[in-house]
Design an enzyme around this catalytic site. Structure first.
Site, PDB file in Angstrom:
ATOM      1  N   SER A  72       0.834  -1.131   0.063  1.00 54.88           N
ATOM      2  CA  SER A  72      -0.026   0.015   0.098  1.00 54.88           C
ATOM      3  C   SER A  72       0.725   1.416  -0.025  1.00 54.88           C
ATOM      4  O   SER A  72       1.563   1.439  -0.997  1.00 54.88           O
ATOM      5  CB  SER A  72      -0.983  -0.088   1.256  1.00 54.88           C
ATOM      6  OG  SER A  72      -1.924   0.909   1.093  1.00 54.88           O
ATOM      7  N   GLU A 107      -9.931  -4.633  -5.608  1.00 52.49           N
ATOM      8  CA  GLU A 107      -9.584  -3.391  -4.950  1.00 52.49           C
ATOM      9  C   GLU A 107      -9.420  -2.231  -5.933  1.00 52.49           C
ATOM     10  O   GLU A 107      -8.988  -2.571  -7.225  1.00 52.49           O
ATOM     11  CB  GLU A 107      -8.221  -3.701  -4.118  1.00 52.49           C
ATOM     12  CG  GLU A 107      -6.910  -3.922  -5.052  1.00 52.49           C
ATOM     13  CD  GLU A 107      -5.806  -4.125  -4.168  1.00 52.49           C
ATOM     14  OE1 GLU A 107      -5.522  -3.139  -3.578  1.00 52.49           O
ATOM     15  OE2 GLU A 107      -5.050  -5.175  -4.325  1.00 52.49           O
ATOM     16  N   HIS A 110      -7.830  -5.522  -0.573  1.00 48.73           N
ATOM     17  CA  HIS A 110      -6.623  -4.881  -0.473  1.00 48.73           C
ATOM     18  C   HIS A 110      -5.485  -5.421   0.594  1.00 48.73           C
ATOM     19  O   HIS A 110      -5.978  -5.636   1.635  1.00 48.73           O
ATOM     20  CB  HIS A 110      -6.972  -3.209   0.115  1.00 48.73           C
ATOM     21  CG  HIS A 110      -5.831  -2.426   0.339  1.00 48.73           C
ATOM     22  ND1 HIS A 110      -4.826  -1.979  -0.929  1.00 48.73           N
ATOM     23  CD2 HIS A 110      -5.098  -1.618   1.376  1.00 48.73           C
ATOM     24  CE1 HIS A 110      -4.024  -1.214  -0.525  1.00 48.73           C
ATOM     25  NE2 HIS A 110      -4.032  -0.879   0.765  1.00 48.73           N
TER      26      HIS A 110
END
Length: 323
Positions: free
Chosen positions: A163, A257, A287
């Site tokens: 991320s 996602e 995610h």
């Protein structure tokens, strides 16, 4: 001629992963949609890492605190990983640039270490809004430089992150190369955030089905962590950077996602820069699904792929045991 990235669609989504996605849509997405991004509320973001102390790593994991960096860090050796390995992964955690840390990611990182057969230097870089994003990037570059100063060869180091940490997994090598440091052996990015323009995510087909991230709220993250930024600045946005010279890259993303948009665009840009890239799209996964490996067999399978990639690019021998 630019090279084409390898896109691997990984079919199969078990009921635990589907249940986790459904629970996230009911519980987490409404919370994220309403949580205010204010200086007051962001003061409490570090508490998430403190609360994650209950997430103990797999039995046999060894954790050693690191001193001498400008930020927190620790060595994580998964079960069976020898102490004297001269190959390593340096890992930057995710959390929207403002949350999470060593504790939230220790369990997943221990599994990655076990799968790769090498220790992982987990880096708790300093985070906005207490510092600028440039400081965060510099912390990550300094951790890589610290490994080199310890005597690790660049060809024996893999840079990774998820991320927001996936963003740093690209920006740190780019800054390192600008500083004259050698490139690492490889980059592995899990659901990376790579494009500061949130409109590209708002209009993506997954914006309506992502069970965790409400795409429009990402504007708050960008305004907080990248105030006044030019969204096409090559020293702030990986997809607009000169990616030539980066090492082979593995990108993993879930098919539902919204950050799949960033993963796909980044893979395209890496190919255009002649950087070998494999993009794995995992069916039905949300995610950073790898962090849910306790309930998702696909998470374990993805971690095994990360380990295999790290061994391949560093020339480490294959391991027989599962992650």
């Amino acid at each position: 001629m630019p090279i084409k990235p390898t896109v691997e669609e990984r079919p199969g989504c078990g009921w635990p992963a589907r249940l986790a996605a459904r629970a996230s849509r009911w519980l987490l997405r409404p919370l994220v949609s309403r949580l205010p991004w204010t200086p007051f509320t962001l003061r409490f973001a570090p508490l998430l890492d403190l609360g994650a102390a209950l997430l103990v790593p797999p039995r046999g994991t060894r954790v050693t605190k690191v001193r001498g960096l400008g930020c927190g860090a620790e060595w994580v050796r998964g079960p069976g990983v020898p102490a004297g390995s001269r190959k390593a992964i340096v890992y930057y955690h995710g959390g929207g640039f403002v949350a999470c840390g060593l504790r939230t990611h220790r369990r997943m990182i221990a599994r990655i270490s076990q799968a790769a057969g090498m220790p992982v230097l987990s880096v708790a870089y300093r985070m906005p809004p207490r510092v600028t994003i440039d400081t965060s990037i510099r912390d990550c570059v300094d951790a890589y430089r610290w490994l080199l100063d310890l005597g690790y060869a660049a060809d024996d180091i893999v840079v990774g992150g998820d991320s927001a940490g996936g963003y740093l997994a690209f920006m740190a090598p780019l800054y390192a190369l600008r500083d004259g440091l050698p490139r690492p052996a490889g980059i592995v990015a899990l659901s990376p955030f790579t494009d500061l323009d949130i409109d590209t995510k708002v209009v993506h087909a997954n914006a309506a089905i992502d069970p965790f991230i409400p795409a429009p709220r990402m504007w708050d993250m960008v305004r907080t962590c990248f105030p006044g930024a030019d969204y096409t600045d090559p020293w702030l946005s990986p997809v607009h950077a000169d990616l030539r010279g980066l090492p082979p890259t593995l990108v993993q993303a879930g098919s539902i996602e919204v950050l799949l948009a960033d993963a796909e665009l980044l893979a395209e840009r890496l190919g255009a820069a002649d950087v070998p890239c494999t993009l794995q799209i995992w069916e039905g996964q949300m995610h950073v699904f790898q962090i849910f490996a306790d309930v998702s067999r696909e998470g374990l399978a993805a971690i095994r792929e990360i380990g295999a990639f790290a061994r391949r690019v560093t020339g480490a021998p294959a391991r027989q045991e599962a992650a």
